[in-house]
Structure formats: structure tokens, C-alpha cells
Design a protein around this motif. Structure first.
Motif, PDB file in Angstrom:
ATOM      1  N   LYS A 131      -4.123 -16.504   1.858  1.00  0.00           N
ATOM      2  CA  LYS A 131      -5.365 -17.276   1.770  1.00  0.00           C
ATOM      3  C   LYS A 131      -5.079 -18.773   1.844  1.00  0.00           C
ATOM      4  N   ALA A 132      -4.061 -19.206   1.134  1.00  0.00           N
ATOM      5  CA  ALA A 132      -3.724 -20.628   1.122  1.00  0.00           C
ATOM      6  C   ALA A 132      -3.303 -21.126   2.497  1.00  0.00           C
ATOM      7  N   ALA A 133      -2.620 -20.272   3.257  1.00  0.00           N
ATOM      8  CA  ALA A 133      -2.103 -20.670   4.576  1.00  0.00           C
ATOM      9  C   ALA A 133      -3.119 -20.471   5.694  1.00  0.00           C
ATOM     10  N   GLY A 134      -4.223 -19.813   5.402  1.00  0.00           N
ATOM     11  CA  GLY A 134      -5.242 -19.605   6.428  1.00  0.00           C
ATOM     12  C   GLY A 134      -4.867 -18.567   7.466  1.00  0.00           C
ATOM     13  N   VAL A 135      -4.173 -17.512   7.044  1.00  0.00           N
ATOM     14  CA  VAL A 135      -3.815 -16.423   7.960  1.00  0.00           C
ATOM     15  C   VAL A 135      -5.078 -15.818   8.569  1.00  0.00           C
ATOM     16  N   GLY A 136      -5.009 -15.514   9.861  1.00  0.00           N
ATOM     17  CA  GLY A 136      -6.195 -15.030  10.559  1.00  0.00           C
ATOM     18  C   GLY A 136      -6.542 -13.580  10.297  1.00  0.00           C
ATOM     19  N   HIS A 137      -5.547 -12.694  10.367  1.00  0.00           N
ATOM     20  CA  HIS A 137      -5.787 -11.256  10.208  1.00  0.00           C
ATOM     21  C   HIS A 137      -4.563 -10.640   9.533  1.00  0.00           C
ATOM     22  N   ILE A 138      -4.805  -9.682   8.638  1.00  0.00           N
ATOM     23  CA  ILE A 138      -3.720  -9.011   7.928  1.00  0.00           C
ATOM     24  C   ILE A 138      -3.746  -7.522   8.250  1.00  0.00           C
ATOM     25  N   VAL A 139      -2.598  -6.986   8.617  1.00  0.00           N
ATOM     26  CA  VAL A 139      -2.425  -5.538   8.765  1.00  0.00           C
ATOM     27  C   VAL A 139      -1.571  -5.089   7.584  1.00  0.00           C
ATOM     28  N   TYR A 140      -2.137  -4.227   6.753  1.00  0.00           N
ATOM     29  CA  TYR A 140      -1.469  -3.832   5.503  1.00  0.00           C
ATOM     30  C   TYR A 140      -1.106  -2.352   5.515  1.00  0.00           C
ATOM     31  N   THR A 141       0.143  -2.052   5.133  1.00  0.00           N
ATOM     32  CA  THR A 141       0.592  -0.659   5.088  1.00  0.00           C
ATOM     33  C   THR A 141       0.292  -0.066   3.715  1.00  0.00           C
ATOM     34  N   SER A 142      -0.830   0.629   3.630  1.00  0.00           N
ATOM     35  CA  SER A 142      -1.233   1.300   2.395  1.00  0.00           C
ATOM     36  C   SER A 142      -0.748   2.749   2.459  1.00  0.00           C
ATOM     37  N   PHE A 143      -1.442   3.675   1.795  1.00  0.00           N
ATOM     38  CA  PHE A 143      -0.961   5.056   1.757  1.00  0.00           C
ATOM     39  C   PHE A 143      -2.127   6.028   1.817  1.00  0.00           C
ATOM     40  N   GLU A 144      -1.842   7.226   2.291  1.00  0.00           N
ATOM     41  CA  GLU A 144      -2.858   8.269   2.399  1.00  0.00           C
ATOM     42  C   GLU A 144      -3.089   8.920   1.049  1.00  0.00           C
ATOM     43  N   ARG A 145      -4.325   9.241   0.755  1.00  0.00           N
ATOM     44  CA  ARG A 145      -4.663   9.920  -0.504  1.00  0.00           C
ATOM     45  C   ARG A 145      -6.096  10.438  -0.429  1.00  0.00           C
ATOM     46  N   GLN A 146      -6.412  11.387  -1.304  1.00  0.00           N
ATOM     47  CA  GLN A 146      -7.764  11.906  -1.445  1.00  0.00           C
ATOM     48  C   GLN A 146      -8.315  11.636  -2.839  1.00  0.00           C
ATOM     49  N   ASN A 147      -7.434  11.230  -3.752  1.00  0.00           N
ATOM     50  CA  ASN A 147      -7.811  11.076  -5.156  1.00  0.00           C
ATOM     51  C   ASN A 147      -7.397   9.687  -5.636  1.00  0.00           C
ATOM     52  N   ASN A 148      -8.377   8.858  -5.935  1.00  0.00           N
ATOM     53  CA  ASN A 148      -8.093   7.490  -6.372  1.00  0.00           C
ATOM     54  C   ASN A 148      -8.029   7.341  -7.887  1.00  0.00           C
ATOM     55  N   THR A 149      -8.112   8.448  -8.614  1.00  0.00           N
ATOM     56  CA  THR A 149      -8.169   8.374 -10.069  1.00  0.00           C
ATOM     57  C   THR A 149      -6.784   8.553 -10.691  1.00  0.00           C
ATOM     58  N   SER A 150      -6.735   8.342 -12.000  1.00  0.00           N
ATOM     59  CA  SER A 150      -5.483   8.488 -12.738  1.00  0.00           C
ATOM     60  C   SER A 150      -5.031   9.936 -12.828  1.00  0.00           C
ATOM     61  N   SER A 151      -5.883  10.879 -12.434  1.00  0.00           N
ATOM     62  CA  SER A 151      -5.506  12.297 -12.469  1.00  0.00           C
ATOM     63  C   SER A 151      -4.600  12.681 -11.304  1.00  0.00           C
ATOM     64  N   SER A 152      -4.466  11.803 -10.329  1.00  0.00           N
ATOM     65  CA  SER A 152      -3.622  12.099  -9.174  1.00  0.00           C
ATOM     66  C   SER A 152      -2.155  12.150  -9.591  1.00  0.00           C
ATOM     67  N   PRO A 153      -1.400  13.130  -9.077  1.00  0.00           N
ATOM     68  CA  PRO A 153       0.036  13.183  -9.390  1.00  0.00           C
ATOM     69  C   PRO A 153       0.830  12.035  -8.786  1.00  0.00           C
ATOM     70  N   ILE A 154       0.204  11.281  -7.878  1.00  0.00           N
ATOM     71  CA  ILE A 154       0.877  10.099  -7.322  1.00  0.00           C
ATOM     72  C   ILE A 154       0.126   8.824  -7.712  1.00  0.00           C
ATOM     73  N   ALA A 155      -0.506   8.867  -8.875  1.00  0.00           N
ATOM     74  CA  ALA A 155      -1.208   7.684  -9.381  1.00  0.00           C
ATOM     75  C   ALA A 155      -0.251   6.516  -9.574  1.00  0.00           C
TER      76      ALA A 155
END
Length: 290
Positions: free
Chosen positions: A93-117
Motif C-alpha cells: 500500500k505504501a509503495a502504490g503497487v498496482g496489482h497483487i497476485v497472492y498464493t492462498s490455499f484451497e479449502r471448504q471450511n473456514n472455521t476453527s473446526s477444520s483440521p487444517i485451521a
């Protein structure tokens, strides 16, 4: 200018290779590195090196100056990941980057009950930070690397003739890291302007029974698949003196697969590659073929 974080790592290095192969001029690529000595090969190709560390936000602010597209590869240290990602976002944000491509992860469960929480927390917060930043971005929901299959099943699989993981009959859209990197390079070549979320999963999904069958076919050795309970699996590996951190990580991803969290079929990578992503059979033949 395109800046690649983690440029001396596998994903970053492969992405740079494919950017060059796709005709992007080396002087339009910036490699973020912590140690220039480890990136001499990139420098020799004409890629600009900039020093930056996820733990040092000021170094990132300097490195990100003049960057149109930033490939933000998630940090490898799970415990330090969130504060490091907060540094990257502050700097972008400080540098004024134009576009960010971020490597996130696949999942179906966003809660703390997920075994990969334990993996999810930092990624979910980083996705929130991207949305709050006002910077256009591409979120890559990366499924498991196909490259990790031999790690999960163990290097003694041909001797033991058995795959032992608590993944039940669950499937995952394993993708070869090289295919992910090439697809990522294509996204950067396409110069996206809009915010988007892309599923980086294989069109074909595979269980560990599929893995056992594929190895059996390639090697001519019958490989069986046993799916114990998570408790039995954990107890067994700890009894074999496997480090506790690895045991819980392997168990978590196997349970997530059993729960269907990684069973996502997508043609996105095929579309970006202009061909079908590497299949499990092709990968197994490369690793275990005679």
C-alpha cells in the motif's frame, strides 16, 4: 515491472523461468531476495535483484517502489506467517503497487473446526487484508502440490508396499507445482486489472487409493492403501519418532482430504496453460517409473 517474492524458492523461481519463457524481458522482472549471493543465476539472466525480508517492512517498502504487479508468495513459516503478511500488505500500500497476485490455499471450511485451521488462519486474514487494501488483486486458491505426494506417503513406500494415511476415500485436486507456477506466470503476462479469485485445482481429483493403484501399475509392485483413524495414525508415527510437528501436519491434511475440503475440480489451470495439467499417472511415472 513485475516483482516476484520468494524468488530463490521453488514457486518463485519457476514462475520467473516461465515469465522469461513467455517472452517477458528480464529487465521487467524484479526478484525479491534476502541474499543476493543465492540469486546469482537470476542476475546473470538480467533479472533485477532487490533485497527485502518479510520481517522488515521498511525493506519491503523500498523494494516495492515502481512495481506494477506483485506476486505475493505466502510465507513458509506458519507461526510467523501472519505478521509477515501484514508487513507485505503495509509495504504494498505504501509503495502504490498496482496489482497483487497472492498464493492462498484451497479449502471448504473456514472455521476453527477444520483440521487444517492452523494453516487457514493467516491465509484468511491475508485475504481480508487484500480486500481492505483497495488494491486490485488475484487470489489463487492453491490445492495441494502433487510434488508432496511422495512426502505424505513416505520414501519407503515401495519397500513397505503400503500407503498409511487417515485420508479415508477423500480426494484432492493435486496440482504439480510447475504447472501452478506456469499458470501464475500466464496470469502476470495477462496483466489483470480486476479483482478475482481463481481455483488452482486439478480437473481430476485423486484419492490415496488412486495413488496406490498408479504406483502399482508403474512399478509392477502391488501397493496397498490403509486408512487408520487419526488417533491410531498419530500414535503410530510418534512411536516411530517422527517429529510431532510433521505428524500433526500430515494428519491434518489427510483428515481435511477425508472431510472433502480438498475435493475441488477446476479447469482454470488447463485454460491458463493451454493444455491439460499434469495427471497423477504422469507424475507417478516420472517419480517411480523404471
Amino acid at each position: 515491472m513485475i516483482l516476484i517474492t520468494g524468488a530463490t524458492g521453488n514457486y518463485g523461481g519457476l514462475t520467473i523461468k516461465h515469465l522469461l519463457n513467455k517472452g517477458v524481458a528480464a529487465n521487467q522482472i524484479v526478484a525479491l531476495v534476502r541474499d543476493e549471493a543465492k540469486a546469482q543465476d537470476l542476475k546473470d539472466k538480467g533479472v533485477e535483484l532487490r533485497i527485502g525480508d518479510y520481517d522488515n517492512v521498511e525493506s519491503l517498502k523500498t523494494a516495492f517502489q515502481g512495481i506494477d504487479q506483485l506476486l505475493f508468495i505466502s510465507a513458509s513459516d506458519v507461526e510467523k506467517r501472519l505478521p509477515q503478511h501484514e508487513n507485505v500488505m503495509e509495504a504494498a500500500k505504501a509503495a502504490g503497487v498496482g496489482h497483487i497476485v497472492y498464493t492462498s490455499f484451497e479449502r471448504q471450511n473456514n472455521t476453527s473446526s477444520s483440521p487444517i485451521a492452523f494453516v487457514a488462519e493467516a491465509h484468511l486474514r491475508t485475504e481480508e487484508l487484500l480486500k481492505e487494501s483497495g488494491i486490485s488483486h488475484t487470489i489463487l486458491r492453491n490445492n495441494l502440490y502433487m510434488d508432496f505426494v511422495p512426502v505424505f506417503i513416505g520414501e519407503q513406500v515401495l519397500d513397505q508396499k503400503n500407503i498409511y494415511l487417515p485420508a479415508e476415500n477423500g480426494k484432492a485436486g493435486f496440482v504439480l507445482r510447475e504447472d501452478m507456477a506456469e499458470a501464475t506466470a500466464q496470469i502476470l503476462v495477462n496483466e489483470p486489472q480486476e479483482t478475482q479469485v481463481l481455483e488452482f485445482s486439478n480437473e481430476e481429483n485423486y484419492s490415496y487409493q488412486d495413488v496406490a493403484d498408479a504406483i502399482s501399475k508403474v512399478t509392477g509392485t502391488q501397493i496397498n492403501y490403509t486408512s487408520p483413524s487419526v488417533e491410531e495414525y498419530t500414535s503410530t508415527l510418534l512411536g516411530l519418532n517422527v517429529p510431532e510437528g510433521y505428524v500433526h501436519m500430515f494428519a491434518g491434511f489427510a483428515k481435511a482430504q477425508a472431510d472433502g475440503e480438498l475435493a475441488v475440480s477446476s479447469t482454470t489451470i488447463n485454460d491458463l496453460l493451454g493444455r491439460k495439467a499434469t495427471t497423477l499417472e504422469e507424475f507417478v511415472n516420472t517419480v517411480y517409473g523404471k
